[in-house]
Scaffold this motif. Structure first.
Motif: not given
Length: 122
Positions: A92-100, A105-122
């Motif tokens: 469970s987290a916010a997931y981001y795609c990125a171009y780099g 490392k996040p610093s390897d990427y210059a552009f990011w998507g807006q993010g999308t939430q994934v929630t997994v219940s037990s």
């Protein structure tokens, strides 16, 4: 400038599957990397998966998702996917795609998507 538009995500139960999509547009380099990261509340953004766009596929995965998640690229649709199987609550987290130009490392990427939430219940 590069734009990334994400879709997919949602709320599922443990063991279910989801597929995230990320459409790439704009001016891109001749050789670049597309990555997926995730960030849970109170935690740092962490690497999930990455692969090269034009070159021979060399996907890399975080140990925590290896064998369950698959990154794939459809050049004809300018889209990168993250297929997530056997989901766990800890995914469970916010997931981001990125171009780099790097992989891990996040610093390897210059552009990011807006993010999308994934929630997994037990």
């Amino acid at each position: 400038q590069v734009q990334l538009e994400q879709s997919g995500g949602g709320m599922v139960q443990a063991g279910d599957s989801l597929r995230l999509s990320c459409v790439l547009s704009g001016r891109t380099l001749s050789n670049f990397v597309m990555g997926w990261f995730r960030q849970a509340p109170g935690k740092e953004r962490e690497f999930v998966a990455a692969d090269r766009w034009w070159s021979i596929s060399r996907p890399s995965y975080a140990d925590s998702v290896k064998g369950r998640f698959t990154i794939s690229i459809d050049n004809t649709k300018n889209t990168v996917f993250l297929q997530m199987n056997s989901l766990k609550p800890e995914d469970s987290a916010a997931y981001y795609c990125a171009y780099g130009t790097g992989y891990y490392k996040p610093s390897d990427y210059a552009f990011w998507g807006q993010g999308t939430q994934v929630t997994v219940s037990s």
